[in-house]
Design a protein around this motif. Sequence first.
Motif, PDB file in Angstrom:
ATOM      1  N   GLY A   1       0.780  -1.228   0.000  1.00 13.97           N
ATOM      2  CA  GLY A   1       0.000   0.000   0.000  1.00 13.97           C
ATOM      3  C   GLY A   1       0.809   1.274   0.000  1.00 13.97           C
ATOM      4  O   GLY A   1       0.255   2.360  -0.074  1.00 13.97           O
ATOM      5  N   HIS A   2       2.126   1.169   0.084  1.00 17.00           N
ATOM      6  CA  HIS A   2       2.977   2.357   0.124  1.00 17.00           C
ATOM      7  C   HIS A   2       3.506   2.656  -1.279  1.00 17.00           C
ATOM      8  O   HIS A   2       4.196   1.822  -1.878  1.00 17.00           O
ATOM      9  CB  HIS A   2       4.137   2.150   1.105  1.00 17.00           C
ATOM     10  CG  HIS A   2       3.670   1.996   2.508  1.00 17.00           C
ATOM     11  ND1 HIS A   2       3.379   3.070   3.313  1.00 17.00           N
ATOM     12  CD2 HIS A   2       3.397   0.888   3.236  1.00 17.00           C
ATOM     13  CE1 HIS A   2       2.965   2.635   4.496  1.00 17.00           C
ATOM     14  NE2 HIS A   2       2.966   1.310   4.465  1.00 17.00           N
ATOM     15  N   PRO A   3       3.201   3.842  -1.812  1.00 20.78           N
ATOM     16  CA  PRO A   3       3.604   4.175  -3.189  1.00 20.78           C
ATOM     17  C   PRO A   3       5.119   4.256  -3.344  1.00 20.78           C
ATOM     18  O   PRO A   3       5.820   4.782  -2.486  1.00 20.78           O
ATOM     19  CB  PRO A   3       2.950   5.532  -3.434  1.00 20.78           C
ATOM     20  CG  PRO A   3       2.695   6.098  -2.079  1.00 20.78           C
ATOM     21  CD  PRO A   3       2.494   4.935  -1.155  1.00 20.78           C
ATOM     22  N   LEU A   4       5.638   3.723  -4.458  1.00 17.24           N
ATOM     23  CA  LEU A   4       7.076   3.708  -4.696  1.00 17.24           C
ATOM     24  C   LEU A   4       7.602   5.003  -5.319  1.00 17.24           C
ATOM     25  O   LEU A   4       8.734   5.393  -5.050  1.00 17.24           O
ATOM     26  CB  LEU A   4       7.443   2.529  -5.600  1.00 17.24           C
ATOM     27  CG  LEU A   4       7.279   1.152  -4.981  1.00 17.24           C
ATOM     28  CD1 LEU A   4       7.686   0.076  -5.977  1.00 17.24           C
ATOM     29  CD2 LEU A   4       8.092   1.032  -3.710  1.00 17.24           C
ATOM     30  N   HIS A   5       6.804   5.649  -6.154  1.00 12.71           N
ATOM     31  CA  HIS A   5       7.286   6.836  -6.857  1.00 12.71           C
ATOM     32  C   HIS A   5       7.832   7.917  -5.911  1.00 12.71           C
ATOM     33  O   HIS A   5       8.948   8.402  -6.129  1.00 12.71           O
ATOM     34  CB  HIS A   5       6.192   7.391  -7.771  1.00 12.71           C
ATOM     35  CG  HIS A   5       6.624   8.546  -8.602  1.00 12.71           C
ATOM     36  ND1 HIS A   5       7.531   8.430  -9.648  1.00 12.71           N
ATOM     37  CD2 HIS A   5       6.284   9.863  -8.546  1.00 12.71           C
ATOM     38  CE1 HIS A   5       7.725   9.618 -10.178  1.00 12.71           C
ATOM     39  NE2 HIS A   5       6.985  10.498  -9.540  1.00 12.71           N
ATOM     40  N   PRO A   6       7.097   8.286  -4.847  1.00 13.71           N
ATOM     41  CA  PRO A   6       7.648   9.316  -3.949  1.00 13.71           C
ATOM     42  C   PRO A   6       8.966   8.914  -3.286  1.00 13.71           C
ATOM     43  O   PRO A   6       9.789   9.771  -2.972  1.00 13.71           O
ATOM     44  CB  PRO A   6       6.555   9.517  -2.898  1.00 13.71           C
ATOM     45  CG  PRO A   6       5.310   9.009  -3.532  1.00 13.71           C
ATOM     46  CD  PRO A   6       5.736   7.903  -4.459  1.00 13.71           C
TER      47      PRO A   6
ATOM     48  N   ILE B   1      11.292   6.747  -4.717  1.00 11.04           N
ATOM     49  CA  ILE B   1      12.336   6.650  -5.736  1.00 11.04           C
ATOM     50  C   ILE B   1      12.789   8.021  -6.235  1.00 11.04           C
ATOM     51  O   ILE B   1      13.963   8.212  -6.542  1.00 11.04           O
ATOM     52  CB  ILE B   1      11.850   5.758  -6.897  1.00 11.04           C
ATOM     53  CG1 ILE B   1      11.650   4.324  -6.381  1.00 11.04           C
ATOM     54  CG2 ILE B   1      12.829   5.768  -8.052  1.00 11.04           C
ATOM     55  CD1 ILE B   1      10.951   3.416  -7.370  1.00 11.04           C
ATOM     56  N   VAL B   2      11.869   8.992  -6.315  1.00 14.71           N
ATOM     57  CA  VAL B   2      12.248  10.300  -6.879  1.00 14.71           C
ATOM     58  C   VAL B   2      13.293  11.029  -6.051  1.00 14.71           C
ATOM     59  O   VAL B   2      13.973  11.916  -6.569  1.00 14.71           O
ATOM     60  CB  VAL B   2      11.027  11.232  -7.100  1.00 14.71           C
ATOM     61  CG1 VAL B   2      10.060  10.632  -8.083  1.00 14.71           C
ATOM     62  CG2 VAL B   2      10.350  11.592  -5.797  1.00 14.71           C
ATOM     63  N   THR B   3      13.461  10.642  -4.796  1.00 13.43           N
ATOM     64  CA  THR B   3      14.465  11.323  -3.977  1.00 13.43           C
ATOM     65  C   THR B   3      15.877  11.146  -4.540  1.00 13.43           C
ATOM     66  O   THR B   3      16.715  12.032  -4.380  1.00 13.43           O
ATOM     67  CB  THR B   3      14.418  10.835  -2.516  1.00 13.43           C
ATOM     68  OG1 THR B   3      14.645   9.420  -2.485  1.00 13.43           O
ATOM     69  CG2 THR B   3      13.080  11.153  -1.879  1.00 13.43           C
TER      70      THR B   3
ATOM     71  N   GLY C   1      21.853  10.210 -11.828  1.00 16.53           N
ATOM     72  CA  GLY C   1      20.559  10.897 -11.849  1.00 16.53           C
ATOM     73  C   GLY C   1      19.693  10.464 -13.010  1.00 16.53           C
ATOM     74  O   GLY C   1      18.479  10.271 -12.865  1.00 16.53           O
ATOM     75  N   VAL C   2      20.308  10.280 -14.175  1.00  9.69           N
ATOM     76  CA  VAL C   2      19.553   9.812 -15.343  1.00  9.69           C
ATOM     77  C   VAL C   2      19.070   8.377 -15.106  1.00  9.69           C
ATOM     78  O   VAL C   2      17.895   8.062 -15.353  1.00  9.69           O
ATOM     79  CB  VAL C   2      20.398   9.908 -16.630  1.00  9.69           C
ATOM     80  CG1 VAL C   2      19.719   9.177 -17.782  1.00  9.69           C
ATOM     81  CG2 VAL C   2      20.633  11.368 -17.000  1.00  9.69           C
ATOM     82  N   ALA C   3      19.943   7.505 -14.609  1.00  7.72           N
ATOM     83  CA  ALA C   3      19.552   6.107 -14.364  1.00  7.72           C
ATOM     84  C   ALA C   3      18.420   6.027 -13.332  1.00  7.72           C
ATOM     85  O   ALA C   3      17.402   5.355 -13.559  1.00  7.72           O
ATOM     86  CB  ALA C   3      20.764   5.303 -13.895  1.00  7.72           C
ATOM     87  N   ALA C   4      18.578   6.717 -12.216  1.00 12.92           N
ATOM     88  CA  ALA C   4      17.535   6.703 -11.183  1.00 12.92           C
ATOM     89  C   ALA C   4      16.269   7.405 -11.680  1.00 12.92           C
ATOM     90  O   ALA C   4      15.153   7.005 -11.336  1.00 12.92           O
ATOM     91  CB  ALA C   4      18.051   7.376  -9.909  1.00 12.92           C
ATOM     92  N   GLY C   5      16.451   8.430 -12.494  1.00 10.07           N
ATOM     93  CA  GLY C   5      15.305   9.151 -13.052  1.00 10.07           C
ATOM     94  C   GLY C   5      14.470   8.288 -13.975  1.00 10.07           C
ATOM     95  O   GLY C   5      13.242   8.417 -14.026  1.00 10.07           O
ATOM     96  N   LEU C   6      15.111   7.396 -14.709  1.00  8.10           N
ATOM     97  CA  LEU C   6      14.368   6.487 -15.581  1.00  8.10           C
ATOM     98  C   LEU C   6      13.507   5.521 -14.771  1.00  8.10           C
ATOM     99  O   LEU C   6      12.361   5.232 -15.143  1.00  8.10           O
ATOM    100  CB  LEU C   6      15.323   5.728 -16.502  1.00  8.10           C
ATOM    101  CG  LEU C   6      15.989   6.585 -17.583  1.00  8.10           C
ATOM    102  CD1 LEU C   6      17.066   5.787 -18.308  1.00  8.10           C
ATOM    103  CD2 LEU C   6      14.958   7.130 -18.563  1.00  8.10           C
ATOM    104  N   VAL C   7      14.041   5.042 -13.649  1.00  8.75           N
ATOM    105  CA  VAL C   7      13.259   4.159 -12.773  1.00  8.75           C
ATOM    106  C   VAL C   7      12.092   4.938 -12.162  1.00  8.75           C
ATOM    107  O   VAL C   7      10.944   4.460 -12.136  1.00  8.75           O
ATOM    108  CB  VAL C   7      14.145   3.540 -11.670  1.00  8.75           C
ATOM    109  CG1 VAL C   7      13.315   2.727 -10.685  1.00  8.75           C
ATOM    110  CG2 VAL C   7      15.245   2.691 -12.280  1.00  8.75           C
ATOM    111  N   ALA C   8      12.358   6.154 -11.693  1.00 10.85           N
ATOM    112  CA  ALA C   8      11.296   6.992 -11.128  1.00 10.85           C
ATOM    113  C   ALA C   8      10.247   7.329 -12.189  1.00 10.85           C
ATOM    114  O   ALA C   8       9.044   7.337 -11.912  1.00 10.85           O
ATOM    115  CB  ALA C   8      11.895   8.274 -10.543  1.00 10.85           C
ATOM    116  N   ALA C   9      10.716   7.586 -13.412  1.00 12.93           N
ATOM    117  CA  ALA C   9       9.788   7.905 -14.495  1.00 12.93           C
ATOM    118  C   ALA C   9       8.880   6.729 -14.806  1.00 12.93           C
ATOM    119  O   ALA C   9       7.689   6.909 -15.089  1.00 12.93           O
ATOM    120  CB  ALA C   9      10.568   8.322 -15.739  1.00 12.93           C
ATOM    121  N   ALA C  10       9.417   5.521 -14.746  1.00 11.17           N
ATOM    122  CA  ALA C  10       8.599   4.336 -15.020  1.00 11.17           C
ATOM    123  C   ALA C  10       7.473   4.209 -13.999  1.00 11.17           C
ATOM    124  O   ALA C  10       6.316   3.963 -14.368  1.00 11.17           O
ATOM    125  CB  ALA C  10       9.465   3.083 -15.031  1.00 11.17           C
ATOM    126  N   THR C  11       7.782   4.385 -12.726  1.00  7.26           N
ATOM    127  CA  THR C  11       6.741   4.275 -11.696  1.00  7.26           C
ATOM    128  C   THR C  11       5.740   5.418 -11.811  1.00  7.26           C
ATOM    129  O   THR C  11       4.538   5.211 -11.657  1.00  7.26           O
ATOM    130  CB  THR C  11       7.350   4.232 -10.280  1.00  7.26           C
ATOM    131  OG1 THR C  11       8.081   5.437 -10.037  1.00  7.26           O
ATOM    132  CG2 THR C  11       8.258   3.027 -10.096  1.00  7.26           C
TER     133      THR C  11
END
Length: 173
Positions: A31-36, A38-40, A75-85
């Motif tokens: 129940g805990h959202p991943l996007h918030p 991962i975006v950190t 930042g680009v690599a982590a941003g792609l994961v955050a973007a997917a979620t």
Amino acid sequence: MTQTPNIPPVIESDEREYRDSGVPSTVAIAGHPLHPLIVTFPIAFLTGALGTDVGYWLTGDLFWARASFWLIGAGVAAGLVAAATGMLDFLKIDRVREHQAGWVHMTGNIAVLTLSLVNFVLRWGNQGGAVLPTGLVISLFVATLIGITGWYGAELVYRHKIAVIGYGSNHRP
């Protein structure tokens, strides 16, 4: 005799919005959202790159230019994961697309990733030579844009109650 304070009447639409328990994220664990969460990482890496670019500008020490290169790559690599979620929620939750904040958040973050990828490619094999002035300007623009898109992301969560654990779910508020 005590007087009650002059409180304006509650507008029906405000009360309905206040009582709205929200829409849970489609990408969550227990129940805990991943996007918030991962975006950190891309936020930290890409705004940190602005700091290391300034460090290089002030000192000329190549260490800072190399640090910027790796921060931007991470930042680009982590941003792609955050973007997917985030994109999964954007596509699956109608409420996200119903608000201007959802569109600004999404398109702004696509711009952040695109500019960061350009910044990374420009530095490939030439970390020191690409910082001044182009890399520094791109990093400044990216950090500013992250602040703006983060604001709109917070609008989605806190004002429009998207990607929250709702009161109607099995989770306690």
